[in-house]
Write a protein that holds these residues in place. Structure first.
Motif, short mmCIF file in Angstrom:
data_model
loop_
_atom_site.label_atom_id
_atom_site.label_comp_id
_atom_site.label_asym_id
_atom_site.label_seq_id
_atom_site.Cartn_x
_atom_site.Cartn_y
_atom_site.Cartn_z
N THR A 50 69.66 15.59 14.23
CA THR A 50 68.41 16.16 13.79
C THR A 50 68.49 17.01 12.80
OG1 THR A 50 68.51 17.75 15.55
CG2 THR A 50 67.45 15.54 16.14
N LYS A 51 70.02 17.59 12.43
CA LYS A 51 70.32 18.48 11.46
C LYS A 51 71.51 18.16 10.95
CE LYS A 51 67.06 22.06 12.80
NZ LYS A 51 66.81 23.60 13.19
N SER A 52 71.81 18.57 9.81
CA SER A 52 73.07 18.30 9.00
C SER A 52 74.18 19.26 9.51
CB SER A 52 72.97 18.30 7.78
OG SER A 52 72.08 17.01 7.29
N ILE A 53 75.44 19.29 9.11
CA ILE A 53 76.49 20.20 9.24
C ILE A 53 76.45 20.87 7.78
CG2 ILE A 53 79.13 20.62 9.49
CD1 ILE A 53 79.14 17.81 11.00
N LEU A 54 75.99 22.21 8.23
CA LEU A 54 75.90 23.17 6.94
C LEU A 54 76.73 24.40 7.19
CD1 LEU A 54 72.11 23.21 6.58
CD2 LEU A 54 73.88 21.75 5.52
N TYR A 55 77.58 24.40 8.37
CA TYR A 55 78.50 25.57 8.51
C TYR A 55 79.35 25.20 9.44
CZ TYR A 55 79.20 30.69 9.94
OH TYR A 55 79.91 31.82 10.39
N VAL A 56 80.53 25.38 8.90
CA VAL A 56 82.00 25.18 9.48
C VAL A 56 82.97 26.40 9.64
CG1 VAL A 56 84.18 23.70 9.38
CG2 VAL A 56 81.88 23.09 8.74
N THR A 57 83.59 26.53 10.84
CA THR A 57 84.76 27.56 10.86
C THR A 57 86.06 26.89 11.40
OG1 THR A 57 83.87 28.34 13.11
CG2 THR A 57 82.95 29.33 11.40
N HIS A 58 87.01 27.43 11.20
CA HIS A 58 88.30 27.37 11.76
C HIS A 58 88.80 28.63 12.16
CE1 HIS A 58 92.45 25.28 10.84
NE2 HIS A 58 91.97 25.24 12.22
N ASP A 59 88.53 28.94 13.48
CA ASP A 59 88.84 30.16 13.84
C ASP A 59 90.35 30.65 14.16
OD1 ASP A 59 89.48 29.25 16.40
OD2 ASP A 59 87.30 29.54 17.25
N SER A 60 90.64 31.72 14.56
CA SER A 60 91.86 32.39 14.80
C SER A 60 92.72 31.51 15.92
CB SER A 60 91.84 33.85 15.28
OG SER A 60 90.96 33.93 16.50
N GLU A 61 91.97 30.91 16.96
CA GLU A 61 92.65 30.15 17.79
C GLU A 61 93.00 28.89 17.34
OE1 GLU A 61 93.45 31.53 20.87
OE2 GLU A 61 92.68 33.28 19.97
N GLY A 62 92.39 28.49 16.10
CA GLY A 62 92.55 27.14 15.54
C GLY A 62 91.63 26.10 15.88
N ASP A 63 90.46 26.59 16.71
CA ASP A 63 89.52 25.78 16.87
C ASP A 63 88.44 25.64 15.79
OD1 ASP A 63 90.05 25.53 19.80
OD2 ASP A 63 89.18 27.49 20.02
N TRP A 64 87.76 24.34 15.83
CA TRP A 64 86.74 23.97 14.46
C TRP A 64 85.55 24.17 15.28
CZ3 TRP A 64 88.05 23.08 9.43
CH2 TRP A 64 89.20 22.94 9.05
N GLN A 65 84.52 24.63 14.48
CA GLN A 65 83.18 24.68 14.93
C GLN A 65 82.48 24.09 13.53
OE1 GLN A 65 81.31 28.03 16.57
NE2 GLN A 65 83.34 28.89 17.16
N PHE A 66 81.44 22.80 14.08
CA PHE A 66 80.58 22.32 12.88
C PHE A 66 79.13 22.47 13.77
CE2 PHE A 66 84.91 20.44 13.02
CZ PHE A 66 85.29 20.18 12.00
N LEU A 67 78.65 23.36 12.68
CA LEU A 67 77.10 23.74 13.11
C LEU A 67 76.14 23.43 12.18
CD1 LEU A 67 78.16 27.21 14.76
CD2 LEU A 67 78.05 24.77 16.03
N CYS A 68 74.56 23.59 12.39
CA CYS A 68 73.87 23.41 11.47
C CYS A 68 73.39 24.44 10.80
CB CYS A 68 72.81 22.62 12.43
SG CYS A 68 71.85 23.84 13.50
N GLY A 69 74.03 25.62 11.02
CA GLY A 69 73.67 26.93 10.21
C GLY A 69 72.67 27.58 10.97
N GLU A 70 71.94 27.19 11.69
CA GLU A 70 70.91 27.90 12.49
C GLU A 70 71.66 29.12 13.36
OE1 GLU A 70 67.64 27.53 12.46
OE2 GLU A 70 67.94 26.01 10.86
N ASP A 71 71.16 30.20 13.63
CA ASP A 71 71.86 31.44 14.26
C ASP A 71 71.19 31.53 15.60
OD1 ASP A 71 69.37 32.66 13.66
OD2 ASP A 71 70.51 34.16 12.53
N ASP A 72 70.74 30.76 16.25
CA ASP A 72 69.91 30.94 17.46
C ASP A 72 70.45 30.13 18.73
OD1 ASP A 72 68.80 28.45 16.70
OD2 ASP A 72 66.69 29.08 17.45
N HIS A 73 71.77 29.61 18.44
CA HIS A 73 72.43 28.75 19.24
C HIS A 73 72.83 29.50 20.72
CE1 HIS A 73 73.25 26.49 15.43
NE2 HIS A 73 72.84 25.33 16.63
N THR A 74 73.02 28.83 21.74
CA THR A 74 73.31 29.33 23.02
C THR A 74 74.50 28.41 23.46
OG1 THR A 74 71.92 28.02 24.47
CG2 THR A 74 71.04 30.13 23.70
#
Length: 84
Positions: free
Chosen positions: A13-37
């Motif tokens: 329903t939304k595109s991947i607009l925000y990606v992180t590669h965090d200190s644990e090596g995990d990848w997050q692929f998010l739509c860019g909204e900031d209200d996720h739970t």
């Protein structure tokens, strides 16, 4: 490799607009909204993420503690440093 995505991305329903590669090596692929739970986040394989949006291949060399964002799917990724 397991990757975290929001349900908006997984359900296409939304595109991947925000990606992180965090200190644990995990990848997050998010739509860019900031209200996720926690309920909005799903775990899928990196291959599944590429199948959803192959433009994330542009980020394959992104180091740990770095993220990238864009406003639209056809824009160039803009990297940023993740602060701890």
């Amino acid at each position: 490799m397991a990757s975290f995505v929001c349900n908006h991305v997984l359900e296409k329903t939304k595109s991947i607009l925000y990606v992180t590669h965090d200190s644990e090596g995990d990848w997050q692929f998010l739509c860019g909204e900031d209200d996720h739970t926690e309920e909005n986040i799903k775990i899928i394989s990196l291959l599944q993420v590429v199948e959803l949006d192959n433009t994330i291949n542009d980020l394959h060399e992104m180091p740990i503690n770095v993220g990238a964002k864009r406003r639209k799917i056809n824009e160039k990724w803009k990297p940023f440093k993740i602060s701890n």
